[in-house]
Write an enzyme that holds these catalytic residues in place. Sequence first.
Site, PDB file in Angstrom:
ATOM      1  CG  HIS A  12      28.903 -18.076   3.543  1.00 51.88           C
ATOM      2  ND1 HIS A  12      29.154 -18.988   4.545  1.00 51.88           N
ATOM      3  CD2 HIS A  12      29.580 -18.504   2.466  1.00 51.88           C
ATOM      4  CE1 HIS A  12      29.940 -19.941   4.080  1.00 51.88           C
ATOM      5  NE2 HIS A  12      30.217 -19.673   2.819  1.00 51.88           N
ATOM      6  CG  ASP A  71      27.690 -28.660   3.258  1.00 52.72           C
ATOM      7  OD1 ASP A  71      28.029 -28.768   2.068  1.00 52.72           O
ATOM      8  OD2 ASP A  71      28.308 -27.949   4.067  1.00 52.72           O
ATOM      9  NE  ARG A 122      31.646 -29.921  -3.300  1.00 54.61           N
ATOM     10  CZ  ARG A 122      31.453 -28.710  -2.771  1.00 54.61           C
ATOM     11  NH1 ARG A 122      30.741 -28.549  -1.664  1.00 54.61           N
ATOM     12  NH2 ARG A 122      31.959 -27.643  -3.337  1.00 54.61           N
ATOM     13  CB  SER A 172      28.189 -26.554  -0.120  1.00 48.44           C
ATOM     14  OG  SER A 172      28.981 -26.385   1.009  1.00 48.44           O
ATOM     15  CE  LYS A 176      28.234 -24.490   5.051  1.00 47.24           C
ATOM     16  NZ  LYS A 176      29.132 -25.212   4.184  1.00 47.24           N
TER      17      LYS A 176
HETATM   18  N1  URA Z   1      32.154 -22.826   1.311  1.00 49.46           N
HETATM   19  C1  URA Z   1      31.222 -23.759   1.601  1.00 49.46           C
HETATM   20  O1  URA Z   1      30.571 -23.724   2.633  1.00 49.46           O
HETATM   21  N2  URA Z   1      31.022 -24.754   0.703  1.00 49.46           N
HETATM   22  C2  URA Z   1      31.696 -24.830  -0.458  1.00 49.46           C
HETATM   23  O2  URA Z   1      31.446 -25.745  -1.224  1.00 49.46           O
HETATM   24  C3  URA Z   1      32.670 -23.848  -0.740  1.00 49.46           C
HETATM   25  C4  URA Z   1      32.870 -22.838   0.165  1.00 49.46           C
END
Ligand code: URA
Length: 444
Positions: free
Chosen positions: A82, A161, A168, A183, A187
């Site tokens: 990620h 999320d 947000r 967040s 995931k």
């Molecule tokens: N990427 C994400 O998945 N969530 C965030 O809050 C910031 C970057």
Amino acid sequence: MDAIHIIKKKRDGGELSRSEIQYLIEGYTVQRIPDYQMSAFLMAAQLRGMNLNETISLTRYMLNSGSILRFPGAPGPIVDKHSTGGVGDKVSLILAPLVASCGVCVPMVSGRSLGHTGGTLDKLESIPGVRTNLNIADVTRQICDFGVAMIGASKEIAPADQQIYSLRDVTANVDFIPFITASILSKKLAEGLDGLVLDVKSGCGAFMKTRENARQLAEALVEVGEHFDMPTIAWLTDMNAPLGRAIGNWLEVEEAIECLRGEGPNDIMDLSLKLSGEMIALGGLADSPEEGQEMAQNAINSGRGLDRLAKIVETQGGNPAMIHDPSLRMRSIEPYTVTVPLDVSGYVTEIDALAIGEITNSMGGGRIVIEDKIDDEAGIVLHLRPGERAIPGLPLVSLFTRKTDQIEVFENRVINAYKFSSKKSKKPQILLERLTVEGWESNS
Ligand code: URA
């Protein structure tokens, strides 16, 4: 328990218990707690801070808001990567098929572009016909058949999320480390991973502008990931200049294809190979990240990585021939060449990644709000990168846009995003530091 007391407790600097955070997240996911109370909580938490235990609880209940994927018949270890987001970052398009062709299974859940940063889903969908809204059964089938699927978050995967991220985004609560940590990890934990490699970016084109903040984010991500028994490694990488030469959805797919042929720009090749090596080693298929990197290089040399990208495209609805011959996708925009100004001599020292991302958006290549439609062909190709010689009158960048009436504005903005010097400067170092549970290691 009620939302008002929980908000008050956080407003006054208290530490929330696990059950209070559970109450908030579960209540918000089923719409028992309204947006205005959640917004008040988010701002109170951002102003007062959240400690590690609270961040872990937030991650846990966001994760539990959906299903956790399981791949009992998977042919290899389940590992993902990620990135915290940047400009010109097409690494996922290169690395997911590459490591899958080395035996790692990658059920990659990616995001869309927002603000000045690009998104893997939008890039992938610029290949005509490709779908990213697969259901869990499709993802499971793909993972068991050929080890890789590239999809978006859905109602099934960490839906809390998605809901909280949208809130947000419009309440100035994005750049807060505990929220970003929960967040991203909710995931990734939902993918049922055996390991996670993180690319935490710092610099003007990243969420974390300073190296210190990026380090803190990396530390929170590794600590919380490991708390959930998911081996987690982070690389801190530079995002002051865009990655590679191409910015814009289809242009980036073309550059990712060049990389899978072994012909991409050095910075993006080095980063993709480094992170691939980490994933292969984390999955236990190599004894070290260096050996994993060699395996990834071999998969590029043999063409296996590129074939695997074509397989993803075919299975997710696109034409695999386009991956072997990108010219099959007809271009409908003629590029406009911006040349090096006549009063410049010397070398490129910097390119402002944030400015380049914003110009790409203005040209139609990005999204300002989530509903915006992206022009997949719009974007910028940087003919000169930091450290390269700038000769007046020779090409600096190519602009791809349908907004030709504004071309001079874009041209001036691009020239302003560049810094030149008569002295040759070093190429910027992209891979800065590596973090594992054992601590930080410098890359110098
Ligand atoms: N990427 C994400 O998945 N969530 C965030 O809050 C910031 C970057």
